[in-house]
Design an enzyme around this catalytic site. Structure first.
Site, PDB file in Angstrom:
ATOM      1  N   ASN A  96      45.965  31.410  42.619  1.00 51.05           N
ATOM      2  CA  ASN A  96      45.604  30.800  41.241  1.00 51.05           C
ATOM      3  C   ASN A  96      46.472  29.385  41.318  1.00 51.05           C
ATOM      4  O   ASN A  96      47.586  29.516  41.428  1.00 51.05           O
ATOM      5  CB  ASN A  96      45.893  31.675  40.106  1.00 51.05           C
ATOM      6  CG  ASN A  96      45.198  32.884  40.060  1.00 51.05           C
ATOM      7  OD1 ASN A  96      44.188  33.280  40.831  1.00 51.05           O
ATOM      8  ND2 ASN A  96      45.547  33.719  39.034  1.00 51.05           N
ATOM      9  N   GLU A 148      48.871  37.367  38.888  1.00 46.38           N
ATOM     10  CA  GLU A 148      49.922  36.664  38.584  1.00 46.38           C
ATOM     11  C   GLU A 148      51.012  37.183  38.066  1.00 46.38           C
ATOM     12  O   GLU A 148      51.675  37.301  36.901  1.00 46.38           O
ATOM     13  CB  GLU A 148      49.557  35.281  37.517  1.00 46.38           C
ATOM     14  CG  GLU A 148      48.481  34.702  38.021  1.00 46.38           C
ATOM     15  CD  GLU A 148      48.195  33.260  37.238  1.00 46.38           C
ATOM     16  OE1 GLU A 148      49.053  33.218  36.115  1.00 46.38           O
ATOM     17  OE2 GLU A 148      47.445  32.539  37.469  1.00 46.38           O
ATOM     18  N   GLN A 165      41.739  38.422  26.948  1.00 47.77           N
ATOM     19  CA  GLN A 165      41.109  36.995  26.555  1.00 47.77           C
ATOM     20  C   GLN A 165      39.452  37.034  26.131  1.00 47.77           C
ATOM     21  O   GLN A 165      39.092  36.027  25.296  1.00 47.77           O
ATOM     22  CB  GLN A 165      41.372  35.956  27.501  1.00 47.77           C
ATOM     23  CG  GLN A 165      42.747  35.856  28.049  1.00 47.77           C
ATOM     24  CD  GLN A 165      43.004  34.843  29.494  1.00 47.77           C
ATOM     25  OE1 GLN A 165      42.936  35.309  30.383  1.00 47.77           O
ATOM     26  NE2 GLN A 165      43.258  33.747  28.918  1.00 47.77           N
ATOM     27  N   ARG A 170      35.008  37.893  38.375  1.00 47.65           N
ATOM     28  CA  ARG A 170      36.085  38.415  38.340  1.00 47.65           C
ATOM     29  C   ARG A 170      36.621  38.712  37.045  1.00 47.65           C
ATOM     30  O   ARG A 170      36.385  37.790  36.215  1.00 47.65           O
ATOM     31  CB  ARG A 170      37.024  37.215  39.199  1.00 47.65           C
ATOM     32  CG  ARG A 170      38.579  37.946  38.959  1.00 47.65           C
ATOM     33  CD  ARG A 170      39.551  36.824  39.640  1.00 47.65           C
ATOM     34  NE  ARG A 170      40.935  37.208  39.649  1.00 47.65           N
ATOM     35  CZ  ARG A 170      41.661  36.714  38.963  1.00 47.65           C
ATOM     36  NH1 ARG A 170      41.495  35.959  37.950  1.00 47.65           N
ATOM     37  NH2 ARG A 170      43.214  37.046  38.951  1.00 47.65           N
ATOM     38  N   GLU A 172      41.545  31.570  40.713  1.00 44.71           N
ATOM     39  CA  GLU A 172      41.437  31.034  39.667  1.00 44.71           C
ATOM     40  C   GLU A 172      41.877  29.529  39.756  1.00 44.71           C
ATOM     41  O   GLU A 172      42.607  28.990  40.535  1.00 44.71           O
ATOM     42  CB  GLU A 172      42.507  31.303  38.470  1.00 44.71           C
ATOM     43  CG  GLU A 172      42.249  32.611  37.698  1.00 44.71           C
ATOM     44  CD  GLU A 172      43.448  32.971  36.704  1.00 44.71           C
ATOM     45  OE1 GLU A 172      44.020  32.129  36.293  1.00 44.71           O
ATOM     46  OE2 GLU A 172      43.479  34.188  36.533  1.00 44.71           O
ATOM     47  N   TYR A 176      46.717  25.673  39.333  1.00 47.48           N
ATOM     48  CA  TYR A 176      46.388  24.608  38.176  1.00 47.48           C
ATOM     49  C   TYR A 176      47.027  23.264  38.347  1.00 47.48           C
ATOM     50  O   TYR A 176      46.148  22.202  38.095  1.00 47.48           O
ATOM     51  CB  TYR A 176      46.504  25.129  36.874  1.00 47.48           C
ATOM     52  CG  TYR A 176      45.672  26.384  36.282  1.00 47.48           C
ATOM     53  CD1 TYR A 176      44.411  26.158  35.866  1.00 47.48           C
ATOM     54  CD2 TYR A 176      46.353  27.755  36.833  1.00 47.48           C
ATOM     55  CE1 TYR A 176      43.499  27.465  35.601  1.00 47.48           C
ATOM     56  CE2 TYR A 176      45.326  28.800  36.329  1.00 47.48           C
ATOM     57  CZ  TYR A 176      44.146  28.622  35.932  1.00 47.48           C
ATOM     58  OH  TYR A 176      43.313  29.703  35.526  1.00 47.48           O
ATOM     59  N   HIS A 199      45.765  42.430  33.963  1.00 46.36           N
ATOM     60  CA  HIS A 199      45.857  41.003  33.798  1.00 46.36           C
ATOM     61  C   HIS A 199      46.513  40.992  32.399  1.00 46.36           C
ATOM     62  O   HIS A 199      46.227  40.579  31.276  1.00 46.36           O
ATOM     63  CB  HIS A 199      44.468  40.187  33.711  1.00 46.36           C
ATOM     64  CG  HIS A 199      44.540  38.929  33.777  1.00 46.36           C
ATOM     65  ND1 HIS A 199      43.701  38.185  34.662  1.00 46.36           N
ATOM     66  CD2 HIS A 199      45.114  38.001  32.938  1.00 46.36           C
ATOM     67  CE1 HIS A 199      43.656  37.037  34.370  1.00 46.36           C
ATOM     68  NE2 HIS A 199      44.822  36.852  33.580  1.00 46.36           N
TER      69      HIS A 199
HETATM   70  C1  PNW Z   1      46.729  32.027  34.057  1.00 43.93           C
HETATM   71  N1  PNW Z   1      52.332  29.113  33.563  1.00 43.93           N
HETATM   72  O1  PNW Z   1      47.732  31.806  33.331  1.00 43.93           O
HETATM   73  C2  PNW Z   1      45.820  33.090  33.861  1.00 43.93           C
HETATM   74  O2  PNW Z   1      45.759  33.944  34.947  1.00 43.93           O
HETATM   75  C3  PNW Z   1      44.881  33.011  32.838  1.00 43.93           C
HETATM   76  O3  PNW Z   1      44.662  34.258  32.323  1.00 43.93           O
HETATM   77  C4  PNW Z   1      44.887  32.037  31.903  1.00 43.93           C
HETATM   78  O4  PNW Z   1      43.991  31.835  31.284  1.00 43.93           O
HETATM   79  C5  PNW Z   1      44.995  30.751  33.085  1.00 43.93           C
HETATM   80  O5  PNW Z   1      45.861  30.791  33.909  1.00 43.93           O
HETATM   81  C6  PNW Z   1      45.101  29.284  32.130  1.00 43.93           C
HETATM   82  O6  PNW Z   1      46.298  29.190  31.625  1.00 43.93           O
HETATM   83  C7  PNW Z   1      49.080  31.144  33.330  1.00 43.93           C
HETATM   84  O7  PNW Z   1      52.746  28.712  32.186  1.00 43.93           O
HETATM   85  C8  PNW Z   1      49.601  30.877  32.109  1.00 43.93           C
HETATM   86  O8  PNW Z   1      52.822  28.560  34.526  1.00 43.93           O
HETATM   87  C9  PNW Z   1      50.786  30.058  32.141  1.00 43.93           C
HETATM   88  C10 PNW Z   1      51.308  29.553  33.182  1.00 43.93           C
HETATM   89  C11 PNW Z   1      50.368  29.893  34.694  1.00 43.93           C
HETATM   90  C12 PNW Z   1      49.148  30.567  34.445  1.00 43.93           C
END
Ligand code: PNW
Length: 484
Positions: free
Chosen positions: A304, A175, A21, A78, A381, A306, A122
């Site tokens: 991680n 992940e 990235q 990290r 994350e 979100y 990664h």
């Molecule tokens: C994570 N989903 O990616 C990664 O660890 C990072 O590299 C990335 O930039 C970050 O989260 C933001 O996206 C994901 O679709 C990508 O569930 C997709 C998913 C989850 C995590």
């Protein structure tokens, strides 16, 4: 909540990136293509045809980026090592020039008092291992192929021997859910295959790769070496308490989280997962002894987080909000879960369309605290994409990101107050970068990057976060920054 909220002494404040990235320099120093080079160069796979060829040129801007981290007062960084940069083709001897980059990066961190937290994988598998001609397995190469796990352990040993004298914190995989189910299930990530059995095989071989690499790390690292893995467990909620919605929740929880925590923490795949997927595979790719290898004791667990995942029974399967890359796949990343519908909860969203819900982070921390008592936890994350634009003076005001971080840190603090052994937090990401299937269209950075000039500008959130790290406390939100 009453602010300020104090964090425990020694709480680690970090930021994260990953090799593909940010690094660029895709053809330098003997680096060979990874599956992400191949995928991003395949038309239609990544928004805008973006690739990581140049990314944010971190490979050439190492010094500037180290200075940036020091200016933000980060306690930890990290980052990940690009496998094909240090071991082109995924076999054989290491390339010294590749290792040198990471040695200099680590030395630069140590010189600035920043703890390096190294991730071995990664997502950038050497392309040669994906197109493996040595294995001869009917399912092809890559993670569905068992030998890839052994290749990964050999690579782990190479990196540990080169950097083990100066890096204490080692993460095997980032992940593995994404590698297995977005890479081989939905196909929205590299290598872009869509085969539910290949995805399940990949998940097992990633687990095995973690266990074999953990053994290799123990053998190569000094006693103080710490071994962890970063998972993205899903905070899955049922849309209602109806039995069929709770059943949908159970299925997705098994495929998202327990498929990893089962073998890692308990040495077994969950019985319900095996039953749910029995019509697809008999799981005979799990061999005697594998689960003992995978259950290798961890020093810490990385989480991680979100956004939550909301499910119900149903087939009105709009592309799952959290799991569709650009160019939404027709294929599900959830093998055997055809009768599950995904929902977008009401409320605020980030630029990814992901709903903002800090309670999901609290729930996950408390769950891991219960399921793995005594295991130190790190948030490896957490962060958000927003449509940041520099103003006329070049400043970037990102109050939504500050509000997002504030709310999630408050949730983390609440888990701490209730006993979770949370040791640190890594903001995703240090700087704007290549956001996988979304290309450069989504900005997660605390530092803005102009993708034309490569100029770095800390956003308001970077200054805000630096203050949190310096004071070790979460201040009240200032007026004008609306809580999400
Ligand atoms: C994570 N989903 O990616 C990664 O660890 C990072 O590299 C990335 O930039 C970050 O989260 C933001 O996206 C994901 O679709 C990508 O569930 C997709 C998913 C989850 C995590």
């Amino acid at each position: 909540m009453s602010c300020p909220l104090r964090f425990p002494p020694g709480f680690l404040w970090g930021a994260a990136t990953s090799a593909y990235q940010v690094e660029g320099a895709a053809r330098e120093g003997g680096r060979t293509p990874s599956i992400w080079d191949t995928f991003s160069h395949t038309p239609g796979k990544v928004a805008g045809g973006d690739t990581g060829d140049v990314a944010v040129d971190h490979f050439h801007r190492r010094h500037e980026d180290l200075e940036l981290m020091a200016a933000l007062g980060l306690g930890a960084y990290r980052f990940s090592v690009s496998w094909p940069r240090v071991q082109p083709t995924g076999r054989g001897p290491a390339v010294q020039r590749g290792l040198d980059f990471y040695r200099r990066l680590v030395d630069g961190l140590l010189a600035r008092g920043i703890r390096p937290v190294l991730t071995l994988y990664h997502w950038d598998l050497p392309q040669e291992l994906e197109a493996d001609i040595h294995g001869g397995s009917a399912s092809g190469g890559g993670w569905p192929h068992r030998d890839t796990a052994q290749r990964f352990a050999d690579y782990a040993a190479i990196v540990a021997e080169a950097l083990g004298d100066r890096v204490e914190w080692w993460t095997t995989l980032n992940e593995p859910w994404c590698s297995a189910f977005l890479g081989y299930g939905s196909g929205v990530h590299a290598p872009g295959r869509s085969d539910p059995v290949a995805a399940l095989r990949a998940a097992h071989h990633l687990n095995l790769a973690h266990g074999l690499a953990a053994q290799a790390l123990r053998a190569a690292l000094p006693a103080r070496g710490q071994v962890m893995i970063s998972l993205n467990p899903a905070a899955v909620r049922a849309r209602s308490d109806a039995p069929e919605d709770l059943e949908a929740q159970r299925r997705i929880d098994a495929l998202a989280t327990r498929i990893f925590t089962g073998p890692l923490l308990r040495g077994a795949y969950p019985a319900d997962l095996l039953a749910d997927t029995a019509h697809l595979t008999d799981w005979s790719f799990v061999r005697d002894g594998d689960l003992t290898v995978i259950k290798h004791p961890l020093d810490a667990l990385g989480i991680n987080y979100y956004t939550p995942t909301v499910v119900s029974a149903g087939t009105d399967n709009a592309p799952p909000p959290r799991h569709d890359g650009h160019g939404a796949s027709m294929h599900s990343p959830w093998p055997g879960a055809d009768r599950v519908a995904f929902h977008q909860p009401p409320g605020d969203r980030t630029a990814m369309g992901w709903s903002v819900d800090p309670t999901g982070l609290y729930d996950l921390l408390m769950r891991m605290h219960r399921e793995a008592p005594g295991l130190p936890l790190y948030i490896t994350e957490n962060g958000a994409a927003y449509e940041d634009r520099p103003d006329a003076e070049g400043a970037v005001h990102d109050p939504e990101r500050i509000a997002y971080l504030h709310a999630h840190l408050a949730a983390a603090h609440r888990a701490l107050a209730e006993g979770a052994d949370l040791r640190g937090y890594f903001l995703w990401s240090l700087m704007d970068n290549f956001e996988w299937a979304y290309g450069y269209g989504k900005r997660f950075g605390a530092v803005h990057v102009d993708f034309t000039t490569q100029a770095r500008t800390p956003k308001a959130s970077a200054h805000w976060y630096a203050n949190v790290a310096r004071t070790n406390e979460l201040p009240a939100l200032s007026p004008g920054v609306a809580a999400p």
